[in-house]
Design an enzyme around this catalytic site. Structure first.
Site, PDB file in Angstrom:
ATOM      1  CG  ASP A 129      24.297-124.919  40.256  1.00  0.00           C
ATOM      2  OD1 ASP A 129      24.301-124.850  41.630  1.00  0.00           O
ATOM      3  OD2 ASP A 129      24.648-125.708  39.692  1.00  0.00           O
ATOM      4  CB  SER A 130      28.143-123.034  41.268  1.00  0.00           C
ATOM      5  OG  SER A 130      27.949-124.471  41.157  1.00  0.00           O
TER       6      SER A 130
HETATM    7  N1  DGL Z   1      25.324-127.165  42.701  1.00  0.00           N
HETATM    8  C1  DGL Z   1      25.948-126.617  43.968  1.00  0.00           C
HETATM    9  C2  DGL Z   1      25.167-127.116  45.229  1.00  0.00           C
HETATM   10  O1  DGL Z   1      23.870-127.668  45.338  1.00  0.00           O
HETATM   11  C3  DGL Z   1      27.258-126.311  44.296  1.00  0.00           C
HETATM   12  C4  DGL Z   1      28.318-127.031  43.618  1.00  0.00           C
HETATM   13  C5  DGL Z   1      29.642-126.542  43.806  1.00  0.00           C
HETATM   14  O2  DGL Z   1      29.542-125.506  43.058  1.00  0.00           O
HETATM   15  O3  DGL Z   1      30.595-126.758  44.488  1.00  0.00           O
HETATM   16  O4  DGL Z   1      25.535-126.869  46.313  1.00  0.00           O
END
Ligand code: DGL
Length: 270
Positions: A11-12
């Site tokens: 994930d980010s």
């Molecule tokens: N958790 C991520 C998602 O599901 C990204 C959130 C982000 O980094 O903006 O989109």
């Protein structure tokens, strides 16, 4: 020595931990290697090309651990990069958008579904496409909520400020006649309580985590790759930014799951 092949999850930032928790619960024998790109989060406001590049970099990094599958536990990265990565990598790669869409279709009674997510996810139209691929009759309304991820990344998801930000972000969609709302960002389950308060009891909240863990389970079963044996796995968690903050949030969120299986924490800048 036998080395257990892991499920690689990325994930980010800390959002993918919402998927990790479900995988640990549904598949406690499985070893997890997690990468949270906390130094470069949020991905939501970035261009599709940049998100794709970052996702490819993380996948290249994770591949060196010889995982048995890759889970893009980030909606923004799923929308930007899943197809390309799945075509390149020789192991199963899944995202979180189709599982989330499936869970919403199962839950809705009226066929009116709301989706909240990052600017990148909502702009991509990936949820509307996934939902309408499953059922052409559903009506979908979407709302980008760019203010929310930073509260979660900073560990401020139980504060009055984050509650206010949720109330403000949902101010449009709460008046829509929907019966189901997809939390189309893996960070949002951290805010499920304030989101539930704003949307009210008539709206079911859907996180992709349960359905994604089920899909992992099905794929590994079909491939004869489910972990066996009684040794508890040792998970590896990497982040690219503030390791202390990452660990604090992970310990808080994963709670008792971490008592059952040890975790090795590492920092990697890719
Ligand atoms: N958790 C991520 C998602 O599901 C990204 C959130 C982000 O980094 O903006 O989109």
């Amino acid at each position: 020595m036998f080395v257990q092949q892991a499920i690689a999850i990325l994930d980010s930032g800390v959002g993918g931990l919402t998927v990790v928790k479900e995988v640990m619960r549904q598949l406690p024998r499985e070893k997890i290697i997690y990468f949270g790109d906390t130094a470069r989060a949020p991905y939501g406001p970035r261009s599709t090309e940049e998100v794709k590049l970052f996702t490819e970099q993380i996948v290249d990094y994770l591949i060196q651990f010889n995982p048995k599958m890759i889970v893009i536990a980030c909606n923004t990265a799923t929308a930007a990069a899943l197809e390309d990565i799945a075509a390149k990598v020789p192991i199963p790669v899944i995202g979180v958008i189709h599982p989330g869409a499936r869970a919403a279709i199962t839950a809705t009674k009226t066929g009116r579904i709301g989706v909240i997510g990052t600017v990148g996810t909502i702009k991509s139209g990936a949820y509307t496409a996934a939902l309408q691929q499953l059922s052409p009759f559903v009506q979908v309304v979407s709302q980008a909520c760019p203010a929310l991820v930073p509260y979660v990344e900073q560990g401020l998801f139980r504060t009055t400020e984050s509650e206010n930000a949720v109330a403000e972000s949902l101010n449009g969609i709460k008046y829509e006649p929907i019966d189901t709302l997809i939390l189309g960002c893996t960070h949002y389950p951290f805010l499920i309580e304030p989101i539930g308060k704003v949307m009210g009891p008539g709206v079911k909240l859907i996180s992709s985590a349960d359905e994604t863990a089920r899909e992992i389970s099905t794929i590994l079963y079909d491939k004869g790759k489910l972990a066996s044996g009684d040794d508890s796995p040792i998970h590896q968690f990497f982040c690219s930014g503030d390791a202390e903050m990452f660990q604090r949030i992970a310990r808080d969120w994963l709670g008792e799951q971490l008592q059952r299986a040890p975790v090795v924490w590492q920092i990697s800048t890719l």
